[in-house]
Design a protein around this motif. Structure first.
Motif, PDB file in Angstrom:
ATOM      1  N   ARG A   1     -10.455   3.992  11.741  1.00 30.65           N
ATOM      2  CA  ARG A   1      -9.329   4.578  12.488  1.00 30.65           C
ATOM      3  C   ARG A   1      -8.947   5.956  11.951  1.00 30.65           C
ATOM      4  NH1 ARG A   1      -3.591   1.293  13.172  1.00 30.65           N
ATOM      5  NH2 ARG A   1      -2.480   2.798  14.480  1.00 30.65           N
ATOM      6  N   SER A   2      -8.861   6.087  10.618  1.00 29.18           N
ATOM      7  CA  SER A   2      -8.504   7.385  10.030  1.00 29.18           C
ATOM      8  C   SER A   2      -9.612   8.406  10.244  1.00 29.18           C
ATOM      9  CB  SER A   2      -8.243   7.240   8.530  1.00 29.18           C
ATOM     10  OG  SER A   2      -7.223   6.315   8.285  1.00 29.18           O
TER      11      SER A   2
ATOM     12  N   ALA B   1       0.497   7.476   2.987  1.00 28.44           N
ATOM     13  CA  ALA B   1      -0.368   8.124   1.991  1.00 28.44           C
ATOM     14  C   ALA B   1      -0.492   9.621   2.268  1.00 28.44           C
ATOM     15  CB  ALA B   1      -1.744   7.465   1.995  1.00 28.44           C
ATOM     16  N   LEU B   2      -0.611   9.989   3.550  1.00 24.51           N
ATOM     17  CA  LEU B   2      -0.715  11.418   3.883  1.00 24.51           C
ATOM     18  C   LEU B   2       0.553  12.156   3.467  1.00 24.51           C
ATOM     19  CD1 LEU B   2      -2.471  11.336   7.391  1.00 24.51           C
ATOM     20  CD2 LEU B   2      -3.507  11.696   5.138  1.00 24.51           C
TER      21      LEU B   2
ATOM     22  N   LEU C   1      -1.730   6.328  13.628  1.00 27.15           N
ATOM     23  CA  LEU C   1      -2.406   5.898  12.412  1.00 27.15           C
ATOM     24  C   LEU C   1      -1.728   4.654  11.882  1.00 27.15           C
ATOM     25  CD1 LEU C   1      -2.656   9.353  10.601  1.00 27.15           C
ATOM     26  CD2 LEU C   1      -4.536   8.079  11.651  1.00 27.15           C
TER      27      LEU C   1
ATOM     28  N   PHE D   1      -8.228  13.625   6.451  1.00 23.88           N
ATOM     29  CA  PHE D   1      -7.229  14.629   6.843  1.00 23.88           C
ATOM     30  C   PHE D   1      -7.199  15.839   5.909  1.00 23.88           C
ATOM     31  CE2 PHE D   1      -5.935  11.186   9.526  1.00 23.88           C
ATOM     32  CZ  PHE D   1      -5.545  11.845  10.684  1.00 23.88           C
TER      33      PHE D   1
ATOM     34  N   MET E   1      -4.274  14.769  15.705  1.00 19.36           N
ATOM     35  CA  MET E   1      -5.341  13.756  15.686  1.00 19.36           C
ATOM     36  C   MET E   1      -6.484  14.109  16.631  1.00 19.36           C
ATOM     37  SD  MET E   1      -3.362  10.158  15.256  1.00 19.36           S
ATOM     38  CE  MET E   1      -1.624  10.293  14.822  1.00 19.36           C
ATOM     39  N   SER E   2      -7.701  13.774  16.207  1.00 22.63           N
ATOM     40  CA  SER E   2      -8.903  14.022  17.011  1.00 22.63           C
ATOM     41  C   SER E   2      -9.148  12.859  17.963  1.00 22.63           C
ATOM     42  CB  SER E   2     -10.123  14.157  16.097  1.00 22.63           C
ATOM     43  OG  SER E   2      -9.850  14.989  15.008  1.00 22.63           O
ATOM     44  N   ARG E   3     -10.057  13.089  18.879  1.00 20.52           N
ATOM     45  CA  ARG E   3     -10.645  12.056  19.746  1.00 20.52           C
ATOM     46  C   ARG E   3      -9.621  11.203  20.496  1.00 20.52           C
ATOM     47  NH1 ARG E   3     -13.598  11.865  14.695  1.00 20.52           N
ATOM     48  NH2 ARG E   3     -15.595  12.908  14.954  1.00 20.52           N
TER      49      ARG E   3
ATOM     50  N   ALA F   1      -8.951   2.432   1.716  1.00  9.04           N
ATOM     51  CA  ALA F   1      -8.630   2.950   3.051  1.00  9.04           C
ATOM     52  C   ALA F   1      -7.709   4.166   2.958  1.00  9.04           C
ATOM     53  CB  ALA F   1      -7.975   1.862   3.897  1.00  9.04           C
ATOM     54  N   VAL F   2      -6.848   4.170   1.956  1.00  8.59           N
ATOM     55  CA  VAL F   2      -5.966   5.313   1.718  1.00  8.59           C
ATOM     56  C   VAL F   2      -6.802   6.515   1.274  1.00  8.59           C
ATOM     57  CG1 VAL F   2      -4.315   6.165  -0.002  1.00  8.59           C
ATOM     58  CG2 VAL F   2      -3.764   4.131   1.351  1.00  8.59           C
TER      59      VAL F   2
ATOM     60  N   CYS G   1     -11.737   8.522  12.663  1.00  6.65           N
ATOM     61  CA  CYS G   1     -11.737   8.887  14.070  1.00  6.65           C
ATOM     62  C   CYS G   1     -10.598   9.861  14.384  1.00  6.65           C
ATOM     63  CB  CYS G   1     -11.627   7.614  14.906  1.00  6.65           C
ATOM     64  SG  CYS G   1     -11.820   7.870  16.671  1.00  6.65           S
ATOM     65  N   ALA G   2      -9.428   9.597  13.818  1.00  2.00           N
ATOM     66  CA  ALA G   2      -8.256  10.438  14.091  1.00  2.00           C
ATOM     67  C   ALA G   2      -8.322  11.757  13.316  1.00  2.00           C
ATOM     68  CB  ALA G   2      -6.976   9.699  13.727  1.00  2.00           C
ATOM     69  N   GLY G   3      -9.040  11.760  12.205  1.00  6.72           N
ATOM     70  CA  GLY G   3      -9.087  12.928  11.328  1.00  6.72           C
ATOM     71  C   GLY G   3     -10.281  13.818  11.619  1.00  6.72           C
ATOM     72  N   ARG G   4     -10.796  14.449  10.576  1.00  3.40           N
ATOM     73  CA  ARG G   4     -11.839  15.462  10.765  1.00  3.40           C
ATOM     74  C   ARG G   4     -13.188  15.013  10.236  1.00  3.40           C
ATOM     75  NH1 ARG G   4      -9.110  20.955  10.099  1.00  3.40           N
ATOM     76  NH2 ARG G   4      -6.984  20.585  10.758  1.00  3.40           N
ATOM     77  N   ILE G   5     -13.501  13.747  10.399  1.00  3.16           N
ATOM     78  CA  ILE G   5     -14.817  13.254   9.982  1.00  3.16           C
ATOM     79  C   ILE G   5     -15.764  13.349  11.174  1.00  3.16           C
ATOM     80  CG2 ILE G   5     -16.095  11.239   9.117  1.00  3.16           C
ATOM     81  CD1 ILE G   5     -14.133  12.376   7.060  1.00  3.16           C
ATOM     82  N   ASP G   6     -16.951  13.942  10.944  1.00  2.75           N
ATOM     83  CA  ASP G   6     -17.900  14.115  12.043  1.00  2.75           C
ATOM     84  C   ASP G   6     -18.760  12.877  12.266  1.00  2.75           C
ATOM     85  OD1 ASP G   6     -17.326  16.981  12.522  1.00  2.75           O
ATOM     86  OD2 ASP G   6     -18.008  17.156  10.451  1.00  2.75           O
TER      87      ASP G   6
ATOM     88  N   ALA H   1      -8.455   7.983   4.199  1.00  3.70           N
ATOM     89  CA  ALA H   1      -7.535   8.760   5.031  1.00  3.70           C
ATOM     90  C   ALA H   1      -7.283  10.142   4.435  1.00  3.70           C
ATOM     91  CB  ALA H   1      -6.215   8.006   5.186  1.00  3.70           C
ATOM     92  N   LEU H   2      -7.143  10.211   3.105  1.00  2.23           N
ATOM     93  CA  LEU H   2      -6.923  11.517   2.472  1.00  2.23           C
ATOM     94  C   LEU H   2      -8.126  12.430   2.714  1.00  2.23           C
ATOM     95  CD1 LEU H   2      -5.222  10.513  -0.915  1.00  2.23           C
ATOM     96  CD2 LEU H   2      -4.135  11.271   1.189  1.00  2.23           C
TER      97      LEU H   2
ATOM     98  N   PHE I   1       1.765  18.801   8.218  1.00  4.40           N
ATOM     99  CA  PHE I   1       1.086  19.617   7.215  1.00  4.40           C
ATOM    100  C   PHE I   1       1.668  21.036   7.112  1.00  4.40           C
ATOM    101  CE2 PHE I   1      -1.985  16.455   8.867  1.00  4.40           C
ATOM    102  CZ  PHE I   1      -2.062  15.664   7.724  1.00  4.40           C
TER     103      PHE I   1
ATOM    104  N   MET J   1       0.833  -1.208   0.000  1.00  3.92           N
ATOM    105  CA  MET J   1       0.000   0.000   0.000  1.00  3.92           C
ATOM    106  C   MET J   1       0.870   1.261   0.000  1.00  3.92           C
ATOM    107  SD  MET J   1      -3.050  -1.058   2.646  1.00  3.92           S
ATOM    108  CE  MET J   1      -3.676   0.609   2.794  1.00  3.92           C
TER     109      MET J   1
ATOM    110  N   VAL K   1      -1.381   4.393   5.986  1.00  2.12           N
ATOM    111  CA  VAL K   1      -2.167   5.630   5.960  1.00  2.12           C
ATOM    112  C   VAL K   1      -1.235   6.832   6.141  1.00  2.12           C
ATOM    113  CG1 VAL K   1      -3.730   6.974   7.437  1.00  2.12           C
ATOM    114  CG2 VAL K   1      -4.454   4.748   6.556  1.00  2.12           C
TER     115      VAL K   1
ATOM    116  N   VAL L   1      -6.991   9.800  19.533  1.00  7.31           N
ATOM    117  CA  VAL L   1      -6.333   8.701  18.810  1.00  7.31           C
ATOM    118  C   VAL L   1      -4.828   8.939  18.843  1.00  7.31           C
ATOM    119  CG1 VAL L   1      -6.137   7.500  16.601  1.00  7.31           C
ATOM    120  CG2 VAL L   1      -8.358   8.357  17.363  1.00  7.31           C
TER     121      VAL L   1
END
Lengths: 259, 259
Positions: free
Chosen positions: B134-135, A253-254, A246, B257, A239-241, B249-250, B137-142, B253-254, A204, A131, A250, A243
């Motif tokens: 996991r991504s 990829a970032l 990663l 984040f 990271m939010s919440r 999954a990648v 949760c760690a990122g900016r998804i509500d 993650a993009l 970032f 990956m 992943v 965590v």
């Protein structure tokens, strides 16, 4: 193979040496069969153990190789183990694939370093490595640094599969000692970046002045002590919440898709 | 269980209903044992089949459950299959886990939609789903939208493991019919975004006016036709070296984040 081969003119010798350097050997009946049946694969040689009992599977591999004009070499069991480097799982068959973009890291050090290099340090899961290669290839990574030392997953059929074939498109450089190679890169002005939740700067926000080598560590333990000692730059992924980390693929990829 | 339970006062009935709605059932001896041994897991009930032969493994599960004061229920083989929903792999044991942030998508539709929602549409690999959680949760998804219909991997121990435990921290919403739920979200002003290599706008340039729902499709076939028909916005991820697609999954993650 007789020694005579290596006493020819030096151009042919160098070409052979280069070919050997960019060879990946896969093993096991399914992976070897799949590669033989895939016309996009640039195959150098099929290796078979003398000890293989006649079977439909082996006969099919031989037929495919003959059809494609691929050299077949027969070896005793011990020799085959030395070729596959995995006697427990090779099932008596191995296949050399030509991977022209897979070269020694020494070549990378001979020219000015490209702006963005990604290195793996102890990634053990072939799925993750595949990956990482796929994202690096699709993203903005100029070179991928892959140590061949113990503790790093070898380039295998599983890695090729997880890379969705991008392993043949991505400029990849192998080295034996990653910390040593990174030290040489640092001396040439590159930042050696590792991820750390305690770092002040985020992945970032950071911009390398010259070249950046981003190092991805082991799935559980992160980067090795030897590499941490060479590192110049710690970077944090916010990271939010709560965590804490990663998946390594992943993270790769970032990095690969940083603007 | 007698009907009486459901005839109590309505507060207790609703509490029970909410508990049922936020329950994930895992199965198989190893996953169940691991969850029982993990004190961070909020466990509701251990289910055992009457047909289980006495064994050290089962005795250890019972001992752990008793030690933690977890209710144990015995069922005939058929009943257990209905609980685990996977009679081939449950090995006669199942475990209900309380997942307070796992709720019906109807609840999501009752309030103004959050800015960034991620939906999966036919993701079949538990590893991929776990990494996406996991991504996210760690990122900016509500909110993460997870269909329970056929063709979507169920929330299992494999998913929990690949999520590195973040499944219990991430607000997740289940629905039966994803296209229907997305239609309702569109009516509430959300953009429904799918990835497409032909799209004019890139994922990195796009900004939703209000809410965006990003849909990740199946590993091979992408998003379903029903979902494509609801989509409002195609987005492209620019890729180097002729790579055509990224691991799902990648991609997740993009998105997670994005700034």
């Amino acid at each position: 193979m007789s020694k005579k081969h290596y006493q020819g003119d030096s151009a042919s010798y160098l070409a052979k040496k280069a070919l050997f350097a960019s060879t990946i050997t896969v093993y096991g009946r399914n992976p070897v069969f799949e590669a033989l049946a895939d016309n996009t694969m640039n195959i150098i040689k099929l290796h078979l153990a003398d000890s293989n009992k006649p079977s439909k599977a082996v006969a099919e591999m031989i037929a495919l190789a003959e059809q494609r004009g691929i050299e077949i070499a027969y070896h005793d069991r011990k020799q085959l183990s030395r070729i596959s480097k995995n006697s427990k799982q090779d099932q008596g068959v191995a296949l050399d694939l030509h991977c022209p973009l897979y070269q020694s890291a020494k070549l990378l050090l001979e020219a000015p370093l490209p702006p963005r290099i990604l290195a793996v340090d102890g990634v053990t899961n072939p799925q993750n490595l595949g990956m990482i290669i796929r994202s690096a290839c699709a993203g903005r990574i100029d070179a991928l640094l892959v140590p061949t030392s113990k503790g790093n997953t070898a380039l295998s059929s599983l890695v090729i599969k997880a890379s969705a074939g991008t392993l043949f498109k991505m400029p990849m450089y192998y080295c034996d000692d990653l910390a040593e190679t990174l030290t040489a890169m640092k001396q040439r002005g590159a930042d050696i970046c590792t991820l750390s939740s305690y770092a002040k700067n985020t992945l970032f926000d950071y911009k390398a002045e010259d070249s950046a080598v981003y190092v991805l560590g082991n799935e559980t333990d992160g980067v090795s002590k030897a590499v941490e000692a060479v590192a110049t730059t710690g970077l944090r992924i916010p990271m939010s919440r709560g965590v804490e980390s990663l998946n390594v693929a992943v993270t790769g990829a970032l990095i690969a898709f940083l603007p």
